[in-house]
Design an enzyme around this catalytic site. Structure first.
Site, short mmCIF file in Angstrom:
data_model
loop_
_atom_site.label_atom_id
_atom_site.label_comp_id
_atom_site.label_asym_id
_atom_site.label_seq_id
_atom_site.Cartn_x
_atom_site.Cartn_y
_atom_site.Cartn_z
N ASP A 1 6.87 1.88 10.29
CA ASP A 1 6.00 1.04 9.49
C ASP A 1 6.91 0.29 8.51
O ASP A 1 8.12 0.49 8.44
CB ASP A 1 4.91 1.86 8.79
C1 BGC Z 1 0.96 -1.27 7.29
C2 BGC Z 1 0.85 -1.43 8.78
C3 BGC Z 1 1.10 -2.85 9.17
C4 BGC Z 1 2.48 -3.24 8.67
C5 BGC Z 1 2.89 -4.64 9.07
C6 BGC Z 1 2.22 -1.88 6.73
O1 BGC Z 1 2.21 -1.93 5.37
O2 BGC Z 1 0.89 0.09 6.96
O3 BGC Z 1 -0.42 -1.03 9.20
O4 BGC Z 1 1.00 -2.99 10.55
O5 BGC Z 1 2.47 -3.15 7.26
O6 BGC Z 1 2.15 -5.60 8.47
#
Ligand code: BGC
Length: 724
Positions: free
Chosen positions: A265
């Site tokens: 993530d």
């Molecule tokens: C979130 C994810 C997301 C990623 C990219 C993160 O902060 O937890 O769900 O896909 O950002 O945008």
């Protein structure tokens, strides 16, 4: 077998090029003029030009022109001409926005859910996007957590089926086809189980709990051949998921046979330093690659440290090669080596975005996702006698109804509640009041202005009153955990005062999570849980209010009486001192002395304008195999045609470990015309009776099972059977 040209490419790449291939950066690194809203903390990583010129993928949603420009410039510089992968969060629609996933879960409509993902993929792929960070399969039980809105809910079976439908919708059969996106299921694993519902918080679950409740939906995605899986921010067994070899190698790859790409993530590899399982970027990089993490999103441990780690012999080069191979295979699966722009076509976007067909699907799904929770026979409304409606509250005229993670959806394209109703009743028959919109809690905003007196005065001549209340869409989603789940004071006051008009009061709650609605329940004659229903919200709710569409949505997550009950969910374990059936004076039972154990509204609950009667539950066991057939007669005992969601639950009565009091194992959405009755049957297979024991074996144990079929997780017909 890997394709030869990919193996040749890997052979030709330097260590630095390989490490960069595993790195994902935002578009501004490639084109300074491009700005995107970042979904996490931004840091300057001091990357060299070479690192950026070889980075393997891009995070963030832009437009076709920009993606093509970035790809063009990149391919000119990249000596192997390996195309970039473009990824972003298309969660419940790109431009035509569907209901939030928690609401879609409650539709129990897998076909329409799949279609919504297909439409989202179509609308997103014309921008040149290749991968969506969706579906989110995290099981959710704690409405304090803001991200409950992104999940299909509290049940592992419903979660799994919805997750499958979304993966099918995005990916289709062949990722090379136009209009397809590779899906990335997230957040592996159990991100929804953070302590106290607080964002990014610790998760500590037994393996039994993980396997029973939390892992099935990710596994379902893997079975649907999902292309990527994203690790979660949280720990599992005291190890952050992003550096967790048990999760990523043992469970995901060995046990489930996942062959796709793993991705961290946002910055979560670097964050294992904060978690204090790595001293620095070098150790974080080592832990990531050892664990089987392929792409590092928005941090720079890999690109800065992997080459040295290989050179000093601290890690094997083959681990890096494996990760590169999987990424190149994904690029190949998407056809990017032949056509690096895939479906990018700005004019296509203009043609299909918000087209009639897409809006129609969004309206249908929104109509199926809203949940009618209370109705003292005031709904549906009749247009007759020049009906005059008064609508008060911050969502009366608001277009802030898309919900979080709404792709490139714009509020201006949404239909407000008042506009939806005006389209049916005409402008003159709709009066609105106290319409100040909510703002995000994080801005310091606490409440709308108290204009209840003015509202009561303005609406006094109306025949019916709607109160359109809730929380700001920005108050759910990522980093939006809350401890106070009631409506703001002035919204509660508004409903209370409107009641004094002695007109039917219908409350519609707009929220990304279950809110504490008990305090307003008495003051309303009907209540619709409207979640955030997306672009077509106003039309869809109008369809429901006037009975053009008969409500069929169900709760995908229990609504608690009070925050103090959380987590409250239907598939709990029986305790040694269960409270059911005891006198209210009983002290020594597993209970609260000031509140019921059960929620205000349970999972699976939702009313209709029809009246469905269940009878004749009949379960036949099959002596030749371990299984049974269960059937029930469902009658639409009303004058209104409607859809009923028939739900099958099973309880394993005695087993080697404690089993849930019931588990959803099947459901069917059935259309019944007025007066019609149908026999509905479910095949109960041995697989449905199995569970994970404490040795992590998925086993069947002979004995008694209770088969339950009914309208929601509490109102059920029950029959016991023995299966040997
Ligand atoms: C979130 C994810 C997301 C990623 C990219 C993160 O902060 O937890 O769900 O896909 O950002 O945008």
């Amino acid at each position: 077998m890997a394709k030869q040209f990919i193996l040749d490419l890997i052979k030709a790449m330097t260590l630095e090029e390989k490490a960069a291939q595993l790195t994902q950066l935002s578009p501004n690194y490639f084109d300074e003029k491009t700005s995107v809203t970042l979904t996490g903390p931004y840091r300057n990583f001091d990357l060299t030009k070479e690192m950026i010129e070889n980075a393997g993928s891009v995070l963030g949603c832009v437009d076709a022109q920009t993606y093509c420009k970035i790809q063009d410039a990149y391919l000119k510089k990249n000596r192997h001409h390996i195309p970039l992968l473009f990824m972003a969060d298309i969660i419940h629609g790109m431009k035509t926005i569907f209901p939030i996933p928690l609401a879609i879960g409650g539709s129990f409509d897998l076909k329409l859910c799949e279609e919504s993902a297909q439409i989202a993929a179509k609308e997103a792929s014309v921008t040149g996007l290749h991968v969506t960070f969706s579906p989110m399969a995290d099981l959710v039980r704690d409405p304090r957590w803001g991200r409950v809105m992104e999940s299909p809910g509290e049940d592992p079976y419903l979660n799994s089926e919805m997750t499958r439908a979304m993966v099918r919708g995005y990916q289709g059969k062949d990722l090379k086809e136009s209009g397809r996106l590779a899906a990335c299921v997230k957040h592996f694993a159990a991100y929804g189980a953070g302590d106290g519902g607080r964002e990014y918080n610790t998760v500590d679950l037994s393996r039994g709990m993980l396997k029973e409740y939390y892992l099935p939906a990710y596994r379902a995605a893997v079975e649907e051949d999902v292309a990527l899986i994203m690790t979660s921010f949280n720990t599992i067994e005291r190890v952050p998921s992003t550096g967790n070899p048990w999760l990523l190698r043992e469970v995901l790859r060995k046990e489930w046979g996942f062959r796709g790409v793993t991705i961290s993530d946002f910055n979560s590899l670097d964050e294992i330093i904060n978690h204090s399982i790595a001293a620095d970027s070098k150790e974080a990089a080592k832990k990531g690659i050892v664990s089987g993490l392929d792409i590092e999103m928005m941090s720079a441990c890999y690109v800065t440290c992997l080459p040295e780690l290989v050179r000093t012999g601290e890690i094997k080069e083959e681990w890096v090669d494996e990760a590169v191979l999987r990424i190149l295979e994904l690029k190949d699966r998407l056809g990017l080596f032949e056509n690096p722009y895939k479906d990018a076509d700005q004019s296509g976007a203009e043609r299909i975005w918000l087209c009639e067909k897409h809006r129609k699907a969004a309206r249908k799904l929104a109509g199926e996702s809203a949940v009618l929770l209370k109705n003292n026979s005031v709904l549906p409304l009749s247009k007759a006698n020049n009906l005059k409606i008064g609508i008060a509250g911050p969502f009366a005229e608001s277009k802030q109804v898309l919900g979080g993670w709404a792709g490139q959806g714009e509020n201006k394209d949404a239909i407000s509640l008042a506009d939806g109703i005006r389209a049916v009743l005409g402008n003159e028959n709709v009066v609105t009041a106290m319409t100040q919109e909510l703002q995000e809690r994080l801005t310091g905003f606490l409440d709308v202005k108290d204009e209840t007196k003015e509202a009561v005065k303005a609406l006094k001549d109306c025949d019916v009153i709607l109160a359109a209340v809730g929380e700001h869409p920005g108050d759910s989603g990522e980093a939006a955990s809350k401890t106070y789940l009631r409506l703001s004071k002035n919204q509660e006051k508004l409903i209370h005062e409107l009641k004094e008009l002695s007109k039917p009061v219908i409350v519609i709650v707009f929220a990304g999570r279950p809110m504490e609605i008990e305090p307003i329940l008495e003051d309303c004659d009907a209540l619709i849980y409207g979640w955030f229903l997306g672009t077509e919200m106003g039309n869809a709710l109008t369809d429901l209010l006037f009975g053009k569409v008969n409500p069929s949505g169900r709760l995908s997550i229990s609504i608690p009486h009070t925050v103090g009950q959380i987590p409250v969910y239907y598939n709990y374990f029986q305790t040694g001192r269960p409270y059911q059936g005891m006198s209210p004076q009983e002290r020594f039972a597993s209970r609260y002395i000031d509140c019921e154990n059960s929620p205000l509204y349970p999972f699976g609950y939702g009313l209709s304008y029809s009246n469905f009667i269940y009878s004749n539950l009949n379960v036949c066991t099959d002596s030749k195999k371990r299984g049974a057939t269960a059937s029930v007669l469902v009658k639409n005992d009303s004058d209104t045609d409607g859809t009923v969601v028939v739900q099958l639950y099973i309880r394993d009565i005695t087993a080697s470990v404690v089993r849930p009091v019931k588990e959803l194992k099947g459901f069917q959405r059935i259309w019944l015309t007025a007066g019609e009755q149908k026999e509905i049957s479910f095949e109960i297979t041995e697989e449905m009776l199995k569970y994970y024991n404490n040795k992590e074996e998925f086993i069947f144990e002979a004995g008694e099972f209770e088969i339950m079929i009914g309208d929601n997780s509490e109102q059920l017909l029950k029959e016991k059977i023995t299966i040997l």
